[in-house]
Design a protein around this motif. Structure first.
Motif, PDB file in Angstrom:
ATOM      1  N   UNK A   1      66.399  61.917  50.283  1.00  0.00           N
ATOM      2  CA  UNK A   1      67.270  60.769  50.082  1.00  0.00           C
ATOM      3  C   UNK A   1      67.731  60.700  48.635  1.00  0.00           C
ATOM      4  N   UNK A   2      68.933  61.197  48.388  1.00  0.00           N
ATOM      5  CA  UNK A   2      69.528  61.162  47.050  1.00  0.00           C
ATOM      6  C   UNK A   2      70.705  60.198  47.087  1.00  0.00           C
ATOM      7  N   UNK A   3      70.683  59.177  46.212  1.00  0.00           N
ATOM      8  CA  UNK A   3      71.781  58.206  46.155  1.00  0.00           C
ATOM      9  C   UNK A   3      72.429  58.263  44.781  1.00  0.00           C
ATOM     10  N   UNK A   4      73.713  57.841  44.746  1.00  0.00           N
ATOM     11  CA  UNK A   4      74.489  57.940  43.508  1.00  0.00           C
ATOM     12  C   UNK A   4      74.634  56.574  42.838  1.00  0.00           C
ATOM     13  N   UNK A   5      73.521  55.896  42.734  1.00  0.00           N
ATOM     14  CA  UNK A   5      73.440  54.640  41.991  1.00  0.00           C
ATOM     15  C   UNK A   5      72.017  54.520  41.499  1.00  0.00           C
ATOM     16  N   UNK A   6      71.770  53.551  40.633  1.00  0.00           N
ATOM     17  CA  UNK A   6      70.426  53.394  40.080  1.00  0.00           C
ATOM     18  C   UNK A   6      69.915  52.018  40.469  1.00  0.00           C
ATOM     19  N   UNK A   7      69.241  51.956  41.609  1.00  0.00           N
ATOM     20  CA  UNK A   7      68.646  50.706  42.058  1.00  0.00           C
ATOM     21  C   UNK A   7      67.271  50.567  41.408  1.00  0.00           C
ATOM     22  N   UNK A   8      67.121  49.520  40.590  1.00  0.00           N
ATOM     23  CA  UNK A   8      65.888  49.365  39.827  1.00  0.00           C
ATOM     24  C   UNK A   8      65.086  48.182  40.355  1.00  0.00           C
ATOM     25  N   UNK A   9      63.815  48.379  40.594  1.00  0.00           N
ATOM     26  CA  UNK A   9      62.971  47.234  40.969  1.00  0.00           C
ATOM     27  C   UNK A   9      62.796  46.306  39.779  1.00  0.00           C
ATOM     28  N   UNK A  10      62.802  45.013  40.048  1.00  0.00           N
ATOM     29  CA  UNK A  10      62.629  44.023  38.990  1.00  0.00           C
ATOM     30  C   UNK A  10      61.141  43.831  38.746  1.00  0.00           C
ATOM     31  N   UNK A  11      60.719  44.108  37.559  1.00  0.00           N
ATOM     32  CA  UNK A  11      59.319  43.939  37.184  1.00  0.00           C
ATOM     33  C   UNK A  11      59.299  43.201  35.851  1.00  0.00           C
ATOM     34  N   UNK A  12      58.900  41.953  35.872  1.00  0.00           N
ATOM     35  CA  UNK A  12      58.932  41.120  34.672  1.00  0.00           C
ATOM     36  C   UNK A  12      57.600  41.249  33.937  1.00  0.00           C
ATOM     37  N   UNK A  13      57.677  41.734  32.723  1.00  0.00           N
ATOM     38  CA  UNK A  13      56.483  41.874  31.888  1.00  0.00           C
ATOM     39  C   UNK A  13      56.469  40.785  30.833  1.00  0.00           C
ATOM     40  N   UNK A  14      55.324  40.582  30.226  1.00  0.00           N
ATOM     41  CA  UNK A  14      55.183  39.610  29.145  1.00  0.00           C
ATOM     42  C   UNK A  14      54.391  40.276  28.023  1.00  0.00           C
ATOM     43  N   UNK A  15      54.847  40.052  26.803  1.00  0.00           N
ATOM     44  CA  UNK A  15      54.228  40.665  25.629  1.00  0.00           C
ATOM     45  C   UNK A  15      53.449  39.612  24.850  1.00  0.00           C
TER      46      UNK A  15
END
Length: 1357
Positions: free
Chosen positions: A404-418
């Motif tokens: 499965x190769x797609x031509x977009x960059x779907x990024x999972x949302x992962x909220x970090x805190x520093x």
């Protein structure tokens, strides 16, 4: 002078320096100048940003950054990006009113209230701009709110592709904040050193006008950005690109791409050529590895070639470039490049297949999968000009798509805190009781710190507190109640590695479990249950918490957290940021601000880098370097420098280029001669027999030196003189033939494998001659080498090679060894060099206005400066280099203080060292200054080093552009008057003498070393000035050695006698050329100074006896009561006067020192540290016509009293050391100057260290060499050699018998020479490697490294 004064002192030159930097300066324009090449090694890679300014309406210069690449960009990328955006593209944390909305925050606009202002002014506010698509951003500009007193004075800049997972922009990889405005109207623009590709821009205020509030208008500049993107799922998706069939036209490959991922491991690329030879680029623990893979049918384990980058799993774009030219490869990740030398098989290697996302390993049957695939996005994948993503989109036949190769960059949302530091905490409400009635808390963290509080909460039912924390990089859980620990658990290890680690705390049904990394990192269980109170605190506690809900007895946590969950329900950290859930302080939400301060490592010379959240540390152990970044060498640069430090002969590490790239090398420093010799050994410096090998016409010998090639050549280049012995012993074995003919033998010398040389030791390069040909005394006048006479008798051609360009000797080729009757042996001695051209390079500055100038000093990240100076002036500037604002300066601020000052953009910093003694005493003083990204340091002579730490997040690039001034300043004020010597900048010596020859007011050279180093000459040694140093003359001292510090001792046996005969007065007058060692004594003495040390168990015993032609004498003895007696007989008609010391137990085997002084009839005696004893003689006090001085057994005892004669005939058994009689040292003359001194030795005399206080056994003599070992040639002129085909074996037993018989015969004959003085050369024999030969032997030459007068020897006659 204050730091502010120093800025004003050169601001007057700012305009001039700017013009100079842009004009044609013949020093800074010389691209091939050697100093430029050394000082700026990074010049071809990256130029640091200059700092200039924009002038606002008030005339104030606002600071901004200009990157040089912007000046040469073919297409301008500076269009306004914000001014045309709709108000909906703006977001903010809050707004003061609808007229202060973020949509009004456009540069130079006056709509609404004239800009954006938040509801409250604090550091939790932000303004965000959505540019609509990913855009190239090159600059930002800020402005205050129109017509108000509201503006920002500093801020942070954040970028993002998705509106989440923000990344902070840092200047110089360190500085996080940007200076803002000073009023509401002026515009301050910053050109970014590295352009940013992003869709979202966020600005976070840090400081603002204290008389107003936060107010902002902004603009961003850049241009559109286009790209091709594809996404791989990390399971089965990958690409395979196969190159076109047919021959390649070039051996160059260029591959580039951008990637982003959340997974810290996976295969990015694999390129493969013929036979399965390939290279892989793989992520492992967030680093990029370059791996070599071999074999297709049976692939071997990959070999790591390089590791680059860090924290590459941060879900931000990273640039990767791979450029190969033949077997040379450059690998770049983001801004950092590593050069890799591939094996020779890559010289003609062609890429046949490129795999993206996984490694395709082929067997003879079919393709199989390799290891973990890449999960993430790729952008702009280019290979040799081919856009592989574009080819994939168009389904090109060269590309095979799998999975499965797609031509977009779907990024999972992962909220970090520093959690950046003190005061940081996150407070969340505890979840309501779950249906299971248990507790479940989970989260992930990453940090560099080994300790810190992760989570704490109070126990609702049990009472007490629970702490989950890091200690020694392990996870620990403690439950306390009423001050005592109820439970302690630990799990995991090495959790401070910067990687994400997951933690789960579960309490159910009376069982408590703590696990790390889903039990892979460790798990701990306990039969215990906990119930959480109303609140949970992550990372720390509120500073003002008076409710006792949160206590932190541990370190604060600095790091990042994400994926926080309670009872398997994720916590929405965006709601926390909006103050809709829980509470927090000093957090950076929706970003992980971790930095790897060790990638790239700032530790130089192999220093090991470690880090915490805020700082890095360099472990310089075993590197040979010191300082905060292992920059400065701990070793001196030459043997000459070690001598000036007071060191004596021995093995030393020398670092010829100081802080430069050449590693230290171990050499032998021989300081026993007038010159200080550096000796570098190779694998065979002994005389070696050459035996013919069947079928081999030439014999080739290679020499491996104890130091590397770089060190060797640099040491030769730095030395004033180098030499190497080259000798050839021959019998019917020709060497060079005639100058007109082809040589039979030759040698290779110089850099690399060396160039062929056809001259021999003692001759001139290119002459095809030996030393005898040059001198005209060859055995056959028809030839120019003795061996070319081709005679049956043994002959020799030897001499010194002194032309440095041809040194060292790398190999020998010997040709005429195959004929019947041919025999030969060779010797290539160690490389010997003396003198240090850098150490003595000096200049004298006549007046304050004189100076020398050199090209700009380039020490952007690390700079070290060292030199010696001497002066009579109370102040003056040693060195200065200016930039537009930056500068560096070292000066003598007062007669007792040296100041090292500089500015790299954070404001002036000073490091001072105060001396307890005046520095204007016309003696040499040494200064060593260093500045790096961590600290600045200054060392003066042997005083403690002074340091000044650099700001943690400040500028660290030193940017200079004026000439470098030595001995003065650009203003020609406060110049230095005096001498500067051995000036080195980053390990490169500035040639002061050469520049001084053409500069008025400055003289080359600076004599006068004895005023500074004369104190090194001990025990009446006299300091003698030399051109570039000094020498200790020990002729008037009883000691020897480089500093007249080595005691001269000898072990005596009962039959040992040393007699020193004084010359008659008439003999001295008739011999005006008498040697200094043949010192005469006046016929009449009215006083003596006698000193010696001894060790013995014998009593009675005579230590010292001086006779006279008039039957007078002086005797020093130990009586039968173990006490010292001094007997004077100064009148032959009277009895001897006996002076007895009260000190007892002198024959106890310990070392004792005696000093006797007489002036006419007054005598003083001192033994060891006991009080001096005074005596008076009754005679007239004149010692007439002294004849001889005897140590040990007295043979001529006719003049002695009977009891003294009896004791004297017993001889002396023990040790005598440093014997001194007035200006005469009889024991020294016997041991070192037997050839030129009036000394007679009878019996065994063994030189040893028995007079040393450290000698445990006074009679144990180690490493002694008997005189019988040095008895000259043996046999008929045949050399004793290492006669082996492989250059190593033992001599046959017959030779040993011959030597033994000859030596025994000589020893027996010598016994008859009782009164006759024999002369012997001070040599020691170094053993030679030998092969089984019964008819071939001759003497070996003395090894230059061990030929030291300090070695023990025995004299036996």
């Amino acid at each position: 002078m204050t730091g502010q004064d120093k800025i004003h002192s050169h601001l007057g030159f700012k305009l001039m320096l700017t013009l100079v930097s842009l004009a044609a300066n013949h020093f800074t324009q010389e691209a091939e100048h050697p100093l430029e090449a050394h000082f700026n090694p990074r010049k071809a890679e990256r130029q640091p940003a200059l700092r200039g300014g924009d002038v606002d309406s008030t005339g104030r210069m606002e600071r901004h950054a200009v990157h040089p690449k912007c000046w040469t960009t073919a297409e301008a990328c500076d269009s306004a990006l914000v001014s045309n955006l709709l108000p909906s593209s703006f977001r903010s944390s809050s707004q003061l009113s609808s007229s202060h909305a973020p949509g009004f925050a456009k540069l130079n606009r006056r709509e609404g209230a004239g800009g954006w202002s938040p509801l409250t002014s604090d550091r939790y506010q932000w303004l965000e701009v959505d540019l609509g698509e990913r855009t190239k951003i090159t600059a930002v500009a800020t402005q205050g709110r129109y017509g108000s007193s509201d503006w920002l004075s500093s801020y942070l800049l954040m970028f993002s592709d998705t509106g989440h997972n923000w990344k902070q922009y840092r200047q110089e990889d360190s500085i996080g904040s940007f200076p803002g405005n000073s009023n509401a109207d002026s515009v301050v623009q910053y050109k970014l050193q590295q352009p940013v590709i992003a869709r979202f821009l966020r600005l976070i205020p840090l400081d603002w006008n204290p008389s107003g509030r936060i107010g902002l208008r902004l603009e961003a500049y850049g241009c559109p950005y286009t790209s091709d993107v594809l996404s791989l799922d990390g399971i089965s998706s990958s690409l395979v690109f196969r190159s076109s069939p047919g021959p390649r036209q070039t051996s160059r490959d260029v591959l580039s791409l951008q990637f982003k991922t959340l997974r810290n491991s996976g295969t990015l690329l694999h390129v493969e050529g013929e036979g399965g030879l390939g290279l892989s680029l793989e992520l492992e623990r967030g680093k990029l590895l370059l791996l070599l893979r071999k074999g297709r049918t049976s692939p071997s384990e990959p070999r790591r070639l390089a590791s680059l980058g860090s924290l590459l799993d941060d879900q931000h774009w990273h640039h990767l470039a791979f450029e190969r030219h033949s077997s040379h490869l450059n690998l770049t990740v983001d801004k950092h490049t590593e050069r890799v030398q591939l094996s020779a098989e890559f010289s003609h290697w062609d890429i046949k297949q490129l795999s993206v996302g996984e490694v395709q390993v082929h067997s003879s049957q079919k393709a199989v999968v390799s290891k973990r695939n890449f999960h993430g996005c790729l952008e702009n994948l280019q290979h040799n000009g081919h856009n592989l993503i574009e080819l994939t989109k168009h389904k090109d036949h060269q590309v095979t798509v799998m999975g499965n190769v797609t031509f977009s960059c779907a990024e999972p949302v992962s909220v970090a805190v520093t959690f950046p530091g003190p005061g940081s905490f996150l407070q969340l409400p505890a979840a309501t009781a779950s249906s299971s009635g248990g507790v479940s808390i989970g989260f992930q963290f990453r940090t560099w710190n080994k300790a810190g509080l992760l989570l704490t909460f109070d126990l609702a039912q049990e009472g007490g507190m629970a702490w989950l924390y890091l200690s020694e990089a392990r996870l620990r859980l403690q439950i306390h109640n009423t001050g005592r620990a109820l439970l302690e658990l630990s799990a995991g290890s090495a959790l401070s590695d910067g990687q994400w680690h997951s933690v789960e705390l579960i309490s159910r049904r009376g069982r408590l479990t703590v696990s790390v990394d889903k039990e892979e990192g460790g798990v701990a269980h306990a039969s215990h249950s906990v119930s959480v109170g109303s609140k949970l605190f992550f990372g720390g506690c509120p500073a003002e918490d008076d409710s006792q809900e949160c206590k932190n007895p541990f370190n604060i946590f600095q790091g990042c957290m994400r994926l926080i969950s309670m009872d398997n329900q994720p916590v929405d950290l965006i709601m926390v940021q909006q103050r809709l859930l829980g509470n927090y302080s000093r957090l950076q939400i929706d970003m992980c601000g971790i930095m790897d301060r060790c990638s790239p490592s700032r530790c130089e010379h192999g220093g090991l880098c470690s880090q915490s959240w805020t700082v890095f540390h360099c472990n310089c152990s075993d590197s040979g370097y010191s300082g905060a970044t292992c920059h400065s060498s701990v070793y001196e640069q030459s043997c000459e420098a070690y001598k000036h430090n007071g060191n004596t002969s021995g093995h030393f590490y020398i670092d010829v280029d100081g802080s430069g790239p050449i590693k230290p090398q171990l050499v032998y420093c021989n300081m026993t001669e007038d010159d200080t010799w550096m000796v570098i050994q190779h694998n065979n410096s002994e005389l070696t027999r050459v035996r013919p090998s069947p079928g081999v016409n030439q014999h080739s010998i290679h020499f491996d030196y104890s130091t590397g090639e770089q060190q060797l050549l640099a040491a030769i280049r730095q030395s004033e003189h180098c030499e190497q012995e080259l000798s050839y012993h021959c019998r019917k074995s020709r060497l060079l033939n005639t100058p007109e003919g082809s040589p039979f033998s030759w040698w290779f010398g110089g850099p690399g494998p060396g160039s062929p040389q056809t001259y021999w030791g003692g001759a001139q390069p290119g002459s095809q001659q030996c030393a005898c040909g040059l001198q005209g005394d060859c055995v056959d006048p028809q030839h120019y080498c003795n061996c070319d006479a081709d005679r049956i008798e043994w002959a020799e051609d030897s001499g010194l090679l002194i032309h440095k360009e041809s040194l060292p000797v790398k190999s020998l080729v010997l040709g005429d060894i195959q004929r019947s009757g041919s025999e030969a042996a060779y010797r290539v001695g160690p490389l010997r060099c003396h003198g240090d051209k850098n150490f003595g390079n000096a200049a004298f500055f006549d007046k304050e206005t004189s100076y020398l100038h050199f090209p700009t000093f380039h020490g952007e990240l690390s700079a070290d400066i060292s030199f010696l100076f001497k002066t009579t002036a109370a102040s003056g500037v040693f060195l200065e280099n200016l930039g537009i604002k930056d500068f560096i300066r070292i000066e003598l601020s007062s007669s007792t203080q040296v100041v090292f000052s500089f500015d790299v953009g954070n404001g002036p910093l000073e490091v001072r060292v105060e001396s307890t003694v005046p520095l204007n005493d016309n003696r040499w003083h040494r200064i060593r200054a260093e500045r790096n990204v961590k600290e600045a340091s200054l060392r003066l002579d042997g005083l403690p080093v002074a340091t000044q730490e650099a700001p943690a997040d400040g500028h660290f690039h030193l940017q200079l552009n004026s000439q470098l001034f030595i001995g003065g300043t650009a203003s020609r004020q406060k110049g230095f008057r005096g001498c500067i010597r051995s000036l080195q900048l980053n390990g490169v010596t500035l040639d002061l003498e050469e520049r001084a020859k053409i500069t008025p007011g400055v003289r080359a050279g600076c004599p006068g070393h004895c005023s500074s180093y004369g104190s090194l000459c001990q025990n009446q040694g006299r300091c003698v000035e030399r051109a570039n140093g000094f020498h200790c003359d020990c002729s008037l001292s009883a000691y020897t050695g480089v500093f007249c510090h080595t005691e001269l001792s000898a072990s005596f046996k009962p039959e040992t006698s040393v007699t020193y005969t004084f010359k008659e007065l008439y003999e001295l007058r008739g011999n005006s050329s008498a040697l200094p060692s043949s010192i005469y004594s006046d016929m009449t003495l009215r006083g003596e100074n006698v000193s010696l040390s001894f060790r013995t168990n014998q009593s009675p015993a005579v230590l010292f006896y001086v006779s006279s032609y008039y039957r007078e004498y002086l005797a020093l003895l130990i009586n039968k009561h173990d006490m010292l007696e001094v007997r004077y007989k100064l009148d032959s008609s009277r009895e001897a006067e006996v002076l007895r010391s009260r000190v007892r137990s002198l024959a106890n085997g310990q070392l004792h020192t005696v000093s006797i002084r007489r002036l006419t009839d007054s005598v003083s005696v001192q033994i060891d540290q006991d009080p001096r004893e005074e005596f008076n003689l009754t005679s007239d006090g004149e010692f007439n016509a002294i004849k001889s001085l005897v140590l040990g057994k007295v043979h001529d005892s006719d003049d002695l009293d009977p009891d003294l004669a009896r004791v004297a005939s017993l001889g002396f058994t023990g040790c005598l050391s440093v014997v001194h009689f007035n200006s005469i040292s009889p024991l020294k003359a016997a041991l070192l100057h037997l050839d030129t001194s009036p000394v007679i030795i009878s019996g065994p005399l063994v030189q040893s260290n028995c007079g040393s206080l450290a000698s445990a056994n006074p009679y144990a003599v180690e490493n002694t060499h008997h005189l019988s070992d040095q008895s000259g040639s043996v046999g008929s002129g045949q050399p004793l050699v290492n006669a082996v085909r492989s250059d190593s074996a033992l001599i046959g037993g017959v030779i040993a018998v011959v030597i033994f018989v000859a030596v025994t015969g000589l020893a027996i004959a010598a016994r008859f020479l009782y009164r006759r003085k024999e002369t012997y050369r001070n040599q020691e024999v170094k053993g030679v490697k030998q092969e089984d030969s019964r008819d071939f032997s001759f003497n070996n030459q003395t090894d230059s490294q061990n030929a030291s007068g300090e070695n023990p020897k025995e004299y036996f006659i």
